[in-house]
Design an enzyme around this catalytic site. Structure first.
Site, PDB file in Angstrom:
ATOM      1  N   TYR A 168      -7.981  -2.114   8.801  1.00  0.00           N
ATOM      2  CA  TYR A 168      -7.395  -1.394   9.940  1.00  0.00           C
ATOM      3  C   TYR A 168      -8.466  -0.794  10.853  1.00  0.00           C
ATOM      4  O   TYR A 168      -8.182  -0.459  11.995  1.00  0.00           O
ATOM      5  CB  TYR A 168      -6.493  -0.250   9.462  1.00  0.00           C
ATOM      6  CG  TYR A 168      -5.320  -0.637   8.622  1.00  0.00           C
ATOM      7  CD1 TYR A 168      -4.870  -1.955   8.544  1.00  0.00           C
ATOM      8  CD2 TYR A 168      -4.632   0.326   7.881  1.00  0.00           C
ATOM      9  CE1 TYR A 168      -3.787  -2.294   7.750  1.00  0.00           C
ATOM     10  CE2 TYR A 168      -3.544  -0.005   7.095  1.00  0.00           C
ATOM     11  CZ  TYR A 168      -3.127  -1.309   7.023  1.00  0.00           C
ATOM     12  OH  TYR A 168      -2.053  -1.631   6.236  1.00  0.00           O
ATOM     13  N   HIS A 193      -5.462  -5.664  -0.795  1.00  0.00           N
ATOM     14  CA  HIS A 193      -4.667  -5.829   0.428  1.00  0.00           C
ATOM     15  C   HIS A 193      -3.772  -7.069   0.406  1.00  0.00           C
ATOM     16  O   HIS A 193      -2.638  -7.030   0.899  1.00  0.00           O
ATOM     17  CB  HIS A 193      -5.599  -5.878   1.641  1.00  0.00           C
ATOM     18  CG  HIS A 193      -4.955  -5.383   2.891  1.00  0.00           C
ATOM     19  ND1 HIS A 193      -5.639  -4.718   3.878  1.00  0.00           N
ATOM     20  CD2 HIS A 193      -3.679  -5.447   3.335  1.00  0.00           C
ATOM     21  CE1 HIS A 193      -4.810  -4.390   4.863  1.00  0.00           C
ATOM     22  NE2 HIS A 193      -3.623  -4.834   4.554  1.00  0.00           N
TER      23      HIS A 193
END
Length: 321
Positions: A56, A119
């Site tokens: 991110y 992730h």
């Protein structure tokens, strides 16, 4: 329950996590002063759980906001917060897990995470994060060695708990066959337009907490949809209950026994999103929501490859719902 009205959930490892967190995946203001101020405002209005990730590129701004919140006295200590980050696929190799976590800690200016997640159930060739992944860089993950490295991070005290994101029942089973400590969380897309019934049942049977992302349809993201926010069923329920469509969607997720992360940089909506725990949807409401057509918002297309571990979306998600 916290003073902000958010219930605490006890994970299978024994640590407690706020049921609602603030997501930090943002492209428009990534790495800007506005992003930092949004995180700071979230702390001010009562958020104590923040969900970030190396991919991110929001860790540094979140770290700055935490430091400023401490300086301003909005929180007395870092221990009042629950911070989650995620291992990017290019670092999903046994020898790179610990360095990746330590880099996230440097970005966040923290000594430890509360939760560290894999992730995606895929590895990439080691290297810097890139938006467009070459297909020949997509590799199968060695679940045994990568998870053992995650467990070592927990043993060393760099994270209090470990888990995964975007894992199907089949992927979870493969991981747990060799795990010493099972994942405590599986963060996946879940909303009134994607119920994830089979996955929820599997996770419940294995004491894995579901954390829902894209609860409001990920509006604004490249893969986002208005299916949740424009749902006539949810709108009718919202009007009848005197709530917003967002609150109805979030409350539905919570009543399924899941935790959730949502994102808004608007102060009024930040406050509104916290107000889902002092009322309930009725059995009739739940029945209506159960009949909403189902479709997935998030896509794994960027992790599919003719030579990689997953060649199709169906194979990646292992969908049966």
């Amino acid at each position: 329950m916290e003073s902000n009205g958010v219930p605490m959930i006890t994970l299978s490892s024994g640590i407690r996590m706020p049921a609602l967190g603030m997501g930090t995946a943002e492209t428009m203001v990534k790495g800007t002063e506005r992003e930092k101020l949004a995180f700071l405002k979230a702390i001010e209005v009562g958020y104590r759980h923040f969900d970030t990730a190396a991919a991110y590129q929001s860790e540094e701004c979140l770290g700055e906001a935490i430091a400023e919140a401490l300086q301003l006295g909005l929180i007395k200590s870092r221990d009042e917060l629950f911070i989650t980050s995620k291992l990017w696929c290019a670092d999903a190799h046994a020898d790179l897990v610990l360095p990746a976590l330590q880099n996230s800690l440097r970005n966040l200016k923290l000594d430890y995470l509360d939760l560290y997640l894999i992730h995606h159930p895929v590895s990439l060739k080691p290297g810097k994060f890139v938006n467009e992944i070459p297909k020949d860089h997509i590799l199968p993950m060695d679940y045994k060695s990568v998870w053992a490295a995650m467990e070592e991070c927990q043993t060393l005290g760099f994270t209090r708990a470990i888990g995964v994101c975007n894992f199907s029942c089949k992927r979870l089973q493969e991981l747990m066959e060799t795990a010493n400590s099972p994942p405590v969380v599986n963060q996946v897309e879940m909303s009134p337009t994607l119920h994830q019934k089979n996955l929820r049942e599997y996770c419940k049977a294995n004491n894995i907490m579901i954390t829902a992302h894209s609860v409001l349809g990920a509006v604004g993201a490249a893969w986002g949809t208005n299916a949740v926010m424009h749902s006539k069923v949810l709108h009718q329920i919202a009007v009848a209950r005197g709530k917003s469509v967002a609150q109805v969607s979030m409350r539905w997720v919570y009543q399924q026994g899941a935790s959730l992360v949502v994102k808004s940089f608007n102060e009024a909506r930040m406050k509104e999103n916290l107000k889902i725990f002092d009322w309930e949807l009725t059995a009739e409401d739940m029945e209506k929501i159960s009949e909403i057509p189902q479709s997935r918002t998030s896509s794994a297309a960027f992790l599919l490859s003719p030579t990689g571990p997953f060649k199709t979306e169906e194979e990646f998600w292992d969908e049966k719902d």
